[in-house]
Each structure stands twice: as C-alpha cells, then as structure tokens.
Design a protein around this motif. Sequence first.
Motif, mmCIF file in Angstrom:
data_model
loop_
_atom_site.group_PDB
_atom_site.id
_atom_site.type_symbol
_atom_site.label_atom_id
_atom_site.label_comp_id
_atom_site.label_asym_id
_atom_site.label_seq_id
_atom_site.Cartn_x
_atom_site.Cartn_y
_atom_site.Cartn_z
ATOM 1 N N LEU A 1 -30.723 -2.899 3.961
ATOM 2 C CA LEU A 1 -31.805 -2.268 4.807
ATOM 3 C C LEU A 1 -32.294 -0.858 4.398
ATOM 4 O O LEU A 1 -33.404 -0.583 4.468
ATOM 5 C CB LEU A 1 -31.126 -2.084 6.152
ATOM 6 C CG LEU A 1 -32.007 -1.770 7.438
ATOM 7 C CD1 LEU A 1 -33.285 -2.772 7.399
ATOM 8 C CD2 LEU A 1 -31.288 -1.660 8.700
ATOM 9 N N ALA A 2 -31.620 -0.097 3.885
ATOM 10 C CA ALA A 2 -31.893 1.215 3.347
ATOM 11 C C ALA A 2 -32.765 1.002 2.236
ATOM 12 O O ALA A 2 -33.658 1.936 2.303
ATOM 13 C CB ALA A 2 -30.642 2.025 3.104
ATOM 14 N N ASP A 3 -32.501 0.143 1.267
ATOM 15 C CA ASP A 3 -33.360 0.007 0.173
ATOM 16 C C ASP A 3 -34.662 -0.473 0.625
ATOM 17 O O ASP A 3 -35.516 0.011 0.068
ATOM 18 C CB ASP A 3 -32.511 -1.065 -0.753
ATOM 19 C CG ASP A 3 -31.470 -0.369 -1.475
ATOM 20 O OD1 ASP A 3 -31.338 0.687 -1.584
ATOM 21 O OD2 ASP A 3 -30.698 -1.393 -2.168
ATOM 22 N N GLU A 4 -34.596 -1.458 1.395
ATOM 23 C CA GLU A 4 -35.817 -1.795 2.251
ATOM 24 C C GLU A 4 -36.520 -0.807 2.820
ATOM 25 O O GLU A 4 -37.950 -0.703 2.646
ATOM 26 C CB GLU A 4 -35.767 -3.039 3.212
ATOM 27 C CG GLU A 4 -36.921 -3.601 3.816
ATOM 28 C CD GLU A 4 -36.707 -4.669 4.671
ATOM 29 O OE1 GLU A 4 -37.374 -5.054 5.729
ATOM 30 O OE2 GLU A 4 -35.676 -5.492 4.453
ATOM 31 N N ARG A 5 -36.082 0.229 3.722
ATOM 32 C CA ARG A 5 -36.700 1.288 4.147
ATOM 33 C C ARG A 5 -37.192 2.094 3.116
ATOM 34 O O ARG A 5 -38.390 2.678 3.176
ATOM 35 C CB ARG A 5 -35.774 1.831 5.211
ATOM 36 C CG ARG A 5 -35.697 1.252 6.452
ATOM 37 C CD ARG A 5 -34.781 1.832 7.382
ATOM 38 N NE ARG A 5 -34.677 1.113 8.529
ATOM 39 C CZ ARG A 5 -33.535 1.395 9.558
ATOM 40 N NH1 ARG A 5 -32.808 2.324 9.390
ATOM 41 N NH2 ARG A 5 -33.566 0.613 10.446
ATOM 42 N N ASP B 1 -38.386 1.582 0.304
ATOM 43 C CA ASP B 1 -39.510 0.811 -0.465
ATOM 44 C C ASP B 1 -40.692 0.932 0.620
ATOM 45 O O ASP B 1 -41.796 1.163 0.187
ATOM 46 C CB ASP B 1 -39.248 -0.696 -0.859
ATOM 47 C CG ASP B 1 -38.360 -0.970 -1.996
ATOM 48 O OD1 ASP B 1 -38.051 0.031 -2.706
ATOM 49 O OD2 ASP B 1 -37.676 -2.169 -1.945
ATOM 50 N N GLN B 2 -40.450 0.716 1.708
ATOM 51 C CA GLN B 2 -41.539 0.917 2.741
ATOM 52 C C GLN B 2 -42.224 2.401 2.625
ATOM 53 O O GLN B 2 -43.247 2.792 2.649
ATOM 54 C CB GLN B 2 -41.015 0.556 4.155
ATOM 55 C CG GLN B 2 -40.846 -0.908 4.302
ATOM 56 C CD GLN B 2 -40.045 -1.173 5.798
ATOM 57 O OE1 GLN B 2 -39.648 -0.247 6.392
ATOM 58 N NE2 GLN B 2 -40.188 -2.465 5.866
ATOM 59 N N ILE B 3 -40.996 3.252 2.625
ATOM 60 C CA ILE B 3 -41.338 4.731 2.619
ATOM 61 C C ILE B 3 -42.056 4.929 1.258
ATOM 62 O O ILE B 3 -43.315 5.776 1.172
ATOM 63 C CB ILE B 3 -40.307 5.916 2.940
ATOM 64 C CG1 ILE B 3 -39.648 5.722 4.252
ATOM 65 C CG2 ILE B 3 -40.681 7.275 2.281
ATOM 66 C CD1 ILE B 3 -38.301 6.350 4.307
ATOM 67 N N ARG B 4 -41.845 4.639 0.208
ATOM 68 C CA ARG B 4 -42.262 4.805 -1.245
ATOM 69 C C ARG B 4 -43.854 4.080 -1.036
ATOM 70 O O ARG B 4 -44.673 4.690 -1.708
ATOM 71 C CB ARG B 4 -41.475 4.022 -2.296
ATOM 72 C CG ARG B 4 -41.935 4.350 -3.634
ATOM 73 C CD ARG B 4 -40.874 3.825 -4.775
ATOM 74 N NE ARG B 4 -39.614 4.312 -4.571
ATOM 75 C CZ ARG B 4 -38.399 3.717 -4.161
ATOM 76 N NH1 ARG B 4 -38.405 2.273 -4.142
ATOM 77 N NH2 ARG B 4 -37.234 4.054 -3.980
ATOM 78 N N VAL C 1 -46.892 6.508 -1.990
ATOM 79 C CA VAL C 1 -47.741 6.503 -3.209
ATOM 80 C C VAL C 1 -48.280 5.186 -3.222
ATOM 81 O O VAL C 1 -49.020 4.907 -4.598
ATOM 82 C CB VAL C 1 -46.522 6.892 -4.281
ATOM 83 C CG1 VAL C 1 -46.437 8.338 -4.194
ATOM 84 C CG2 VAL C 1 -45.457 5.884 -4.175
ATOM 85 N N GLY C 2 -48.211 4.076 -2.212
ATOM 86 C CA GLY C 2 -48.846 2.842 -2.674
ATOM 87 C C GLY C 2 -50.076 2.787 -2.970
ATOM 88 O O GLY C 2 -50.551 2.161 -3.918
ATOM 89 N N ASP C 3 -51.004 3.560 -2.445
ATOM 90 C CA ASP C 3 -52.730 3.435 -2.602
ATOM 91 C C ASP C 3 -52.726 4.120 -4.081
ATOM 92 O O ASP C 3 -53.681 3.758 -4.834
ATOM 93 C CB ASP C 3 -53.192 4.245 -1.665
ATOM 94 C CG ASP C 3 -53.201 3.554 -0.228
ATOM 95 O OD1 ASP C 3 -53.292 2.467 -0.130
ATOM 96 O OD2 ASP C 3 -53.660 4.270 0.814
#
Length: 102
Positions: A18-22, A24-27, A31-33
């Motif tokens: 869950l922490a990894d998933e979170r 990834d969401q924060i990342r 910086v996704g765009d």
Amino acid sequence: MTATSLNGLRNGSSGMDLADERMDQIRELLVGDTVREFEHRLSTMEVRIRELEDELARRVEALDMRLEALSGEVTGERRAAFDELSKGINDLGQRIKQISRA
C-alpha cells in the motif's frame, strides 16, 4: 483512506504494498506530466532521426549513382580524346612520310 483488501491480507500483502502504491501515486502527481511530455518529445525525436537517416541514405545513394555516371562520362571523354589524338598522330606520321618522299 484505503484499507487493505481481504484478499490482500490472505495473500500476505502487507502495508508496504500500500505504501509503494501510494508512493507511485505521489510520484505520478509530482512528475507524471513531465515524464509523459519528455517521453513524447523523445519518441518524436527518434522518429525524426529515423527520417533523417533514411533521407541521408537516399542522398548518399543518389550521389554514388551520380559519381558513377560522371566517372563513365569522363572515361568516355578520355577515350574519345585519346582516339582523336591517335588519329592526329597517324595523320602527322603520314604527312611526314609524304614530305620525306617528295
């Protein structure tokens, strides 16, 4: 807040997933765009480079064909010049013979 699913608990999923998933969401939010724009620009540049390579290959091939054609022309012109020179020398030799007989 998202709770770990029952299947996740049964399969041994821990809070780390869950922490990894979170993370990834924060990342993705941070910086996704930028990453997507960079990847798009990079793929556009790769396509352009391939196009330039193809164009360069076509131009090199055209130059090679032109050089071969010019080489053939020069060889033909040289042959014609030597033939004309040979004919001139033969004519000169015959005139010298005619003059020496007279």
